[in-house]
Design a protein around this motif. Structure first.
Motif, PDB file in Angstrom:
ATOM      1  N   PRO A 213       0.937  -1.296   0.015  1.00  0.00           N
ATOM      2  CA  PRO A 213      -0.018   0.071  -0.032  1.00  0.00           C
ATOM      3  C   PRO A 213       0.727   1.273   0.324  1.00  0.00           C
ATOM      4  N   SER A 214       0.398   2.297  -0.712  1.00  0.00           N
ATOM      5  CA  SER A 214       1.044   3.625  -0.459  1.00  0.00           C
ATOM      6  C   SER A 214      -0.221   4.698  -0.790  1.00  0.00           C
ATOM      7  N   VAL A 215       0.125   5.825  -0.133  1.00  0.00           N
ATOM      8  CA  VAL A 215      -0.790   7.042  -0.282  1.00  0.00           C
ATOM      9  C   VAL A 215      -1.114   7.303  -1.706  1.00  0.00           C
ATOM     10  N   ALA A 216      -0.191   7.211  -2.658  1.00  0.00           N
ATOM     11  CA  ALA A 216      -0.098   7.618  -3.967  1.00  0.00           C
ATOM     12  C   ALA A 216      -1.388   6.534  -4.538  1.00  0.00           C
ATOM     13  N   ALA A 217      -0.971   5.137  -4.371  1.00  0.00           N
ATOM     14  CA  ALA A 217      -1.721   3.967  -5.031  1.00  0.00           C
ATOM     15  C   ALA A 217      -3.161   4.157  -4.614  1.00  0.00           C
ATOM     16  N   ARG A 218      -3.320   4.592  -3.191  1.00  0.00           N
ATOM     17  CA  ARG A 218      -4.736   4.510  -2.768  1.00  0.00           C
ATOM     18  C   ARG A 218      -5.306   5.791  -3.337  1.00  0.00           C
ATOM     19  N   GLU A 219      -4.915   6.777  -3.608  1.00  0.00           N
ATOM     20  CA  GLU A 219      -5.439   7.992  -4.150  1.00  0.00           C
ATOM     21  C   GLU A 219      -5.842   7.690  -5.507  1.00  0.00           C
ATOM     22  N   ALA A 220      -4.915   7.002  -6.356  1.00  0.00           N
ATOM     23  CA  ALA A 220      -5.171   6.763  -7.735  1.00  0.00           C
ATOM     24  C   ALA A 220      -6.459   5.885  -7.544  1.00  0.00           C
ATOM     25  N   ALA A 221      -6.276   5.008  -6.907  1.00  0.00           N
ATOM     26  CA  ALA A 221      -7.678   4.069  -6.853  1.00  0.00           C
ATOM     27  C   ALA A 221      -8.854   4.801  -6.576  1.00  0.00           C
ATOM     28  N   GLN A 222      -8.932   5.549  -5.671  1.00  0.00           N
ATOM     29  CA  GLN A 222     -10.000   6.484  -5.318  1.00  0.00           C
ATOM     30  C   GLN A 222     -10.491   7.415  -6.445  1.00  0.00           C
ATOM     31  N   PHE A 223      -9.455   7.686  -7.202  1.00  0.00           N
ATOM     32  CA  PHE A 223      -9.815   8.743  -8.289  1.00  0.00           C
ATOM     33  C   PHE A 223     -10.285   7.849  -9.325  1.00  0.00           C
ATOM     34  N   MET A 224      -9.666   6.721  -9.802  1.00  0.00           N
ATOM     35  CA  MET A 224     -10.580   5.769 -10.826  1.00  0.00           C
ATOM     36  C   MET A 224     -11.824   5.385 -10.373  1.00  0.00           C
ATOM     37  N   LEU A 225     -12.087   4.806  -9.056  1.00  0.00           N
ATOM     38  CA  LEU A 225     -13.289   4.428  -8.935  1.00  0.00           C
ATOM     39  C   LEU A 225     -14.292   5.292  -8.356  1.00  0.00           C
ATOM     40  N   HIS A 226     -13.880   6.642  -7.824  1.00  0.00           N
ATOM     41  CA  HIS A 226     -14.943   7.472  -7.424  1.00  0.00           C
ATOM     42  C   HIS A 226     -14.954   8.848  -8.035  1.00  0.00           C
ATOM     43  N   ALA A 255      -6.926  -5.299  -0.335  1.00  0.00           N
ATOM     44  CA  ALA A 255      -6.508  -4.876   0.786  1.00  0.00           C
ATOM     45  C   ALA A 255      -5.383  -3.581   0.722  1.00  0.00           C
ATOM     46  N   ASP A 256      -4.479  -3.721  -0.052  1.00  0.00           N
ATOM     47  CA  ASP A 256      -3.490  -2.651  -0.353  1.00  0.00           C
ATOM     48  C   ASP A 256      -4.052  -1.594  -0.819  1.00  0.00           C
ATOM     49  N   LEU A 257      -4.992  -1.621  -1.542  1.00  0.00           N
ATOM     50  CA  LEU A 257      -5.602  -0.393  -2.334  1.00  0.00           C
ATOM     51  C   LEU A 257      -6.821  -0.002  -1.105  1.00  0.00           C
ATOM     52  N   ASP A 258      -6.849  -0.460  -0.038  1.00  0.00           N
ATOM     53  CA  ASP A 258      -8.039   0.037   0.834  1.00  0.00           C
ATOM     54  C   ASP A 258      -9.332  -0.323   0.479  1.00  0.00           C
ATOM     55  N   VAL A 259      -9.532  -1.418  -0.574  1.00  0.00           N
ATOM     56  CA  VAL A 259     -10.879  -1.656  -0.989  1.00  0.00           C
ATOM     57  C   VAL A 259     -11.541  -2.791  -0.369  1.00  0.00           C
ATOM     58  N   ALA A 260     -12.439  -2.683  -0.022  1.00  0.00           N
ATOM     59  CA  ALA A 260     -13.291  -3.963   0.628  1.00  0.00           C
ATOM     60  C   ALA A 260     -13.237  -5.159  -0.176  1.00  0.00           C
ATOM     61  N   ALA A 261     -12.922  -6.397   0.234  1.00  0.00           N
ATOM     62  CA  ALA A 261     -13.054  -7.542  -0.694  1.00  0.00           C
ATOM     63  C   ALA A 261     -14.173  -7.954  -0.577  1.00  0.00           C
ATOM     64  N   PRO A 262     -14.922  -8.155  -1.833  1.00  0.00           N
ATOM     65  CA  PRO A 262     -16.356  -8.609  -2.109  1.00  0.00           C
ATOM     66  C   PRO A 262     -16.701 -10.039  -1.296  1.00  0.00           C
ATOM     67  N   GLY A 263     -17.922 -10.054  -0.765  1.00  0.00           N
ATOM     68  CA  GLY A 263     -18.170 -11.299  -0.460  1.00  0.00           C
ATOM     69  C   GLY A 263     -18.789 -12.427  -1.754  1.00  0.00           C
ATOM     70  N   ARG A 264     -19.603 -13.417  -1.123  1.00  0.00           N
ATOM     71  CA  ARG A 264     -19.842 -14.221  -2.534  1.00  0.00           C
ATOM     72  C   ARG A 264     -20.838 -13.751  -3.317  1.00  0.00           C
ATOM     73  N   LEU A 265     -21.703 -12.924  -2.562  1.00  0.00           N
ATOM     74  CA  LEU A 265     -22.862 -12.436  -3.528  1.00  0.00           C
ATOM     75  C   LEU A 265     -22.187 -11.240  -4.373  1.00  0.00           C
ATOM     76  N   SER A 266     -21.351 -10.452  -3.659  1.00  0.00           N
ATOM     77  CA  SER A 266     -20.637  -9.377  -4.233  1.00  0.00           C
ATOM     78  C   SER A 266     -19.895  -9.800  -5.423  1.00  0.00           C
ATOM     79  N   THR A 267     -19.294 -10.940  -5.310  1.00  0.00           N
ATOM     80  CA  THR A 267     -18.528 -11.287  -6.464  1.00  0.00           C
ATOM     81  C   THR A 267     -19.464 -11.927  -7.598  1.00  0.00           C
TER      82      THR A 267
END
Length: 306
Positions: A213-226, A255-267
Motif C-alpha cells: 500500500p501507498s498513499v499515491a496508490a490509494r489516491e489513484a484508486a479512489q480517483f479511478m473508482l469514485h 487490501a493494499d488499495l484499501d478496497v473492501a474484498a467482495p463477499g460471495r454475493l458481491s463477487t
C-alpha cells in the motif's frame, strides 16, 4: 418553412454512442489511426487471428485495463512514475488514448509501425526518472520495473478475457498469448519476461515482497473508482466495468488499495456486471467496425460450430 424534428433512429443513436465511446478511448485521431493500423499493407509481428489479436481486440480489455492500472499501482516505483510524470489526473483521456493506440499498433499494425511505436516509448522512458516517497531512485526504463508493468498487464488482460471475452482461449492458446506479448515487452526493454501463464503467476509471486500500500496508490484508486472524469450519464456503465475489475483482483491487492474484498454475493454481482458492461461495449463498437479481434474470434466460433 418546416423544420425536421424527428428523433434519431435507434441505429443512429447506437452509432453516435459508439462513436463517442471510440473517440474517448482512441482520441480525436482514432479513426485515422485505425485506418492506418489495419489498412496499411506489410508484414505484422503477429498473424491474423492469433491469440494476442483475439485478446487485445476484445471488449474485455476495458475491464482488463482498469484491473492492470490498479494492480500496477501497488509497485512503489511504478506508482511514483505515474504520479510524477503521466498526468493521469490532468489528462486521463490523453493517457488512455496513447496507451490504446500503442496496443493497437503493436498488435495489429505493420512491423515497421510497431517498431516505431516501441522506439518512441523507449525514448520517452529515458527521460522519466525520480524518487519514490521513501527516497528510492527509479527510472522508467529500468528492465525490472518494465517487467512488473508487463506482467500486471498480461495477467489482467488474459484473466478478464477468459471471463468476459467472446471466445476464451484454451490452455495452449493462453500460453501462446503470453509468449506473443513477451515479444513486445522485450522490445520495450523488459528483462526476464515470462513466456507462459505459469511463468506470469511466478513472476507476480516474486514481486509480492516489493508490492504494497501507498498513499499515491490509494489516491489513484479512489480517483479511478469514485472521481472518473466522465459524464454522469455514463457513470453507471463505467461502474459496471469497475466492479468487474475489482472482483477479479486478488484479496491482497484489494487490501493494499484499501478496497473492501467482495463477499460471495458481491463477487457474483461483479461478474454479472462485467458481462453486462462488456456486452454493451461490444454492441456499441460493433457499429464502428472497431473490434477486429472479436470479429475473428466470432468467425472462428461459428466455423467450429458448423
Amino acid at each position: 418553412m418546416s423544420t425536421d424534428t424527428r428523433w434519431p433512429s435507434p441505429a443512429e443513436l447506437r452509432r453516435r454512442a459508439g462513436t463517442a465511446l471510440f473517440v474517448r478511448v482512441a482520441g480525436p485521431d482514432g479513426a485515422e489511426n485505425r485506418h492506418r493500423i489495419h489498412a496499411t499493407p506489410g508484414p505484422r509481428w503477429f498473424e491474423p487471428g492469433s491469440p494476442i489479436q483475439r485478446v487485445h481486440g476484445d471488449a474485455s480489455m476495458f475491464v482488463g485495463g482498469l484491473r492492470a492500472l490498479l494492480l500496477q499501482s501497488l509497485h512503489p516505483a511504478a506508482m511514483a512514475a505515474v504520479a510524477d510524470h503521466s498526468g493521469y489526473r490532468g489528462d486521463p483521456w490523453g493517457r488512455l488514448a496513447r496507451t490504446s493506440t500503442f496496443l493497437a499498433v503493436t498488435t495489429f499494425g505493420t512491423a515497421d509501425d510497431a517498431q516505431a511505436a516501441v522506439d518512441q516509448v523507449r525514448r520517452i522512458h529515458t527521460r522519466i526518472a525520480g524518487r519514490t516517497p521513501d527516497g528510492t531512485r527509479y527510472r522508467a526504463d529500468d528492465p525490472d520495473l518494465l517487467r512488473w508493468v508487463h506482467v500486471a498487464e498480461v495477467d489482467s488482460f488474459l484473466r478478464t478475457h477468459q471471463q468476459y471475452g467472446v471466445a476464451p482461449l484454451d490452455d495452449d492458446e493462453a500460453d501462446a498469448y503470453v509468449f506473443q506479448a513477451a515479444r513486445v515487452a522485450r522490445a520495450l526493454g523488459a528483462s526476464r519476461v515470462p513466456e507462459t501463464v505459469a511463468g506470469v503467476a511466478e513472476a507476480i509471486a516474486a514481486f509480492r515482497p516489493v508490492l504494497g500500500p501507498s498513499v499515491a496508490a490509494r489516491e489513484a484508486a479512489q480517483f479511478m473508482l469514485h472521481e472518473p472524469p466522465i459524464p454522469r450519464v455514463v457513470r453507471p456503465g463505467y461502474g459496471l466495468l469497475v466492479r468487474a475489475a475489482l472482483g477479479s483482483l486478488p484479496a491482497w491487492a484489494l487490501a493494499d488499495l484499501d478496497v473492501a474484498a467482495p463477499g460471495r454475493l458481491s463477487t457474483t454481482a461483479a461478474t454479472a456486471a462485467g458481462h453486462v458492461g462488456t456486452r454493451a461495449i461490444r454492441w456499441l463498437l460493433a457499429a464502428q467496425g472497431d473490434v477486429p479481434g472479436e470479429l475473428v474470434a466470432e468467425r472462428e466460433r461459428r466455423a467450429a460450430a458448423a
